[in-house]
Design an enzyme around this catalytic site. Structure first.
Site, PDB file in Angstrom:
ATOM      1  N   SER A  87      30.828  55.991  45.122  1.00  0.00           N
ATOM      2  CA  SER A  87      31.204  55.834  43.731  1.00  0.00           C
ATOM      3  C   SER A  87      32.463  54.974  43.618  1.00  0.00           C
ATOM      4  CB  SER A  87      31.370  57.222  43.089  1.00  0.00           C
ATOM      5  OG  SER A  87      31.315  57.144  41.684  1.00  0.00           O
ATOM      6  N   HIS A 235      23.561  61.175  41.708  1.00  0.00           N
ATOM      7  CA  HIS A 235      24.780  60.452  42.077  1.00  0.00           C
ATOM      8  C   HIS A 235      25.504  61.116  43.249  1.00  0.00           C
ATOM      9  CE1 HIS A 235      28.086  57.725  41.561  1.00  0.00           C
ATOM     10  NE2 HIS A 235      28.939  58.684  41.269  1.00  0.00           N
TER      11      HIS A 235
END
Length: 255
Positions: A87, A235
């Site tokens: 991320s 994610h």
């Protein structure tokens, strides 16, 4: 100022690996990746500025965060390494590769693209600002206050990992105010010269952080990039499907 870090493994026959966490995270979040990699590599797991036990600073953008990690490499006499970032940490890793590509032998990016994102953390910011740190005496009370703005229990538990009990009460390890004021810079894309060495983007199949529309930006900056999709993962792919993610990383590094 130097980043806080931990070192796992002592194998100096292979290139060291630097592991970089995402927004609101800390080096502990990626131990699930770092520990398996440390069987064959020296692994440096870092806390980025304004996160974990690293220093707090009023400047926060991808170039200064990349420079922080590069300064740590210099301190540790690491001339070349492999990067793994998730991320926001993936964007830091990309910025390092685009700025100092000669120092980076291979790049692994977990579920993030080199693009400018639209805001998506306002509920998290509202939840964090809603927690009355002076009034809580346990994490359950903090969780209840976060829940007024953040529905997902997993997101709340992730944030609460950085709620530290000190002699003066509870405090967030990450710098909430600075992260909020730097949010535009966090949403921004890394920039620099194209990185032409081997690169692997690993996407969670259920995540919307890497989309087909990002392919041109990825190809322009990382022309030697490959993609791996992890089925059944979002994610937080490394936490949801650790064995599949670790296998993809180790196979790519071994090539």
């Amino acid at each position: 100022m130097q980043l806080n870090y931990s070192q796992l493994g002592d194998n100096t026959n292979n290139l060291p690996i630097i592991v970089i966490h995402g927004l609101f995270g800390s080096k502990e979040n990626l131990n699930i990746i770092a520990k398996p990699l440390s069987e064959n590599h020296q692994v440096i797991n870092v806390d980025l500025r304004n996160h974990g036990q690293s220093f707090h600073d009023t400047t926060m953008n991808y170039q200064v965060m990349a420079d922080d990690v590069l300064n740590l490499l210099n301190t540790l006499n690491i001339n070349q390494c492999i990067l793994v970032g998730h991320s926001m940490g993936g964007k830091v890793a990309m910025q390092m590769a685009l700025s100092q590509g000669e120092r980076i032998a291979k790049l692994v990016v977990l579920d993030i693209a080199p693009t400018h994102y639209t805001p998506r953390h306002q509920n998290v910011f509202n939840g964090l600002k809603n927690v009355n740190l002076t009034a809580i005496n346990n994490r359950s009370k903090a969780d209840a206050q976060l829940a007024e703005f953040i529905e997902e229990p997993g997101v709340r538990q992730f944030l609460l990992k950085s709620l530290a009990k000190t002699d003066s009460g509870f405090n967030w390890r990450f710098n909430v105010d600075q992260i909020i004021s730097s949010y535009d810079a966090i949403l921004a894309k890394p920039e620099g010269l194209a990185y032409t060495k081997p690169t692997l983007f690993i996407k969670g199949a259920n995540s919307d952080y890497i989309l087909e529309s990002h392919r041109p930006e990825i190809a322009a900056l990382f022309p030697n990039a490959k993609a791996k999709i992890i089925a059944g993962a979002g994610h937080w792919l490394h936490a949801e499907k650790p064995s599949q993610v670790n296998l993809a990383i180790s196979q790519f590094i071994a090539q």
